[in-house]
Design an enzyme around this catalytic site. Structure first.
Site, short mmCIF file in Angstrom:
data_model
loop_
_atom_site.label_atom_id
_atom_site.label_comp_id
_atom_site.label_asym_id
_atom_site.label_seq_id
_atom_site.Cartn_x
_atom_site.Cartn_y
_atom_site.Cartn_z
N ASP A 77 24.97 -1.27 29.29
CA ASP A 77 25.62 -0.33 30.22
C ASP A 77 25.55 -0.81 31.65
O ASP A 77 24.69 -1.62 32.03
CB ASP A 77 25.02 1.06 30.09
CG ASP A 77 23.54 1.11 30.42
OD1 ASP A 77 22.80 0.19 30.01
OD2 ASP A 77 23.11 2.08 31.09
N GLU A 138 20.42 2.24 29.49
CA GLU A 138 19.27 1.81 30.27
C GLU A 138 19.33 2.40 31.67
O GLU A 138 18.33 2.90 32.18
CB GLU A 138 19.24 0.27 30.34
CG GLU A 138 17.94 -0.31 30.90
CD GLU A 138 17.94 -0.47 32.41
OE1 GLU A 138 16.88 -0.79 32.96
OE2 GLU A 138 18.99 -0.26 33.04
#
Length: 369
Positions: A77, A138
């Site tokens: 991400d 994350e």
């Protein structure tokens, strides 16, 4: 190692939108690449718990020689704004066009890991089991690695490629982080006719914050108020207001002390004005400290030396999946990948650092085998 292939991997990766919670398109792009390397690939089921349309992407390349299983990890991400990234290569550096982040955090890590493993496969370099985990969410709170089923992994040694600065920095310690929410409740009243009958939640909140030690508290500890919500018409004394904050520390005791301090500031303000406050704190992730003399640190120092780079162990106030790996029995450190100004529109990465990251992956695999 093919530098042209590595650069193309990176340029392709950053152009695939994968903001936190929407990693599936990127995962789908990576699956055939990993499978072409001979990896056994799966997407786990952490997506629902983590709040994503994808799970973590897990791959395993079976061993061709003796040696321990090694984990390499980065996250899929990216922070916003990261839709429609247009990478620009200029003077040996990759930039975005200035309207988005670049996404080198952490697609540079993924590109380097894949190119390193690709080279090992292409050159028939002997290796033990190689595992990769490309995590989700994350940036939203390390949720992909938090909810990962660690029984799916054999590795007890891990290298996370996810910190800024020139290649050579080795993060051996990171903080615990607490998420904090404080909601103040007062009493409404007409602000122009009878304000003395009201209790302003905003005033309570402001007083509490003004009495807190924030930002850099000490060498190990930080705290920040990130968002404030509340209020309404200016002619009504505000009944409710909330702030959202975090506190971090490399020292668990100092973190507890900082949370206590912030809580007491809230309670004292509510008592002073005759209102109330609900203070909620929760641990997002725990601190980790890996000894310099440990195998995982000493071997990366050796691997860096093999490519002519000095390894520099250090600690950071930033969070990473490294915390969750260590908490779950994998001795892991976080390695720099060369990016500068992450989480900004000025983010960039030197192609030389990208190349060195892939070279480091190769050297680590060779060293452990």
């Amino acid at each position: 190692m093919r530098k042209d292939r590595l650069l193309q991997y990176f340029l392709d990766f950053v152009q695939i939108d994968s903001p936190t919670g929407e990693e599936r398109d990127f995962a789908n792009h990576l699956i055939p690449i990993l499978e072409s390397l001979g990896m056994q690939v799966q997407i786990d089921d952490t997506g629902k718990r983590a709040g994503s349309n994808s799970g973590n992407l897990i791959g395993r390349l079976p061993a061709t020689s003796d040696g321990p299983s090694i984990l390499f990890s980065s996250h899929m991400d990216t922070v916003s704004p990261s839709r429609g990234v247009n990478p620009i290569v200029r003077d040996g550096i990759v930039y975005s066009d200035g309207t988005t982040v670049l996404g080198g955090d952490d697609k540079a890590g993924i590109a380097a890991i894949i190119e390193g493993i690709q080279t090992v496969v292409d050159e028939n370099i002997p290796h033990g089991d190689i595992e990769v985990v490309f995590t989700i969410c994350e940036e939203g709170g390390l949720f992909g690695s938090k909810y990962l089923d660690y029984s799916k992994l054999n590795s007890k040694i891990g290298y996370v490629f996810d910190t800024g600065g020139s290649v050579g920095k080795i993060i051996i310690g990171g903080p615990s982080q607490a998420q904090i929410t404080a909601t103040f409740t007062g009493r409404e009243a007409h602000a122009g006719v009878s304000p003395e009958e009201g209790i302003s939640a905003i005033q309570m909140l402001a007083t509490a914050i003004s009495n807190m030690k924030l930002l850099r508290v000490d060498q190990d500890t930080t705290a920040n108020i990130g968002q404030i919500e509340g209020g309404g018409p200016t002619n009504i004394v505000t009944k409710q207001a909330t702030f959202f904050a975090e506190a971090r520390s490399l020292d668990e005791a100092k973190l507890a002390e900082q949370i206590h301090h912030m809580r007491e500031a809230c309670y004292a303000s509510a008592e002073e004005y005759g209102g109330s406050v609900e203070f909620i704190d929760s641990l997002a992730y725990s601190a980790f400290n890996v000894p310099v003399e440990s195998e995982v640190v000493q071997n990366v120092i050796k691997a860096l030396a093999n490519i002519g780079i000095e390894g520099v162990p250090t600690k950071t106030g930033g969070g990473s999946d490294t915390s969750n790996y260590n908490e779950n029995g994998i001795s892991a450190v976080n390695l720099s990948i060369g990016e500068t100004k992450p989480h900004t529109l000025e983010e960039s990465i030197r192609i030389e650092d990208l190349n060195n990251s892939a070279r480091l992956v190769i050297e680590l695999i060779k060293l452990y085998a």
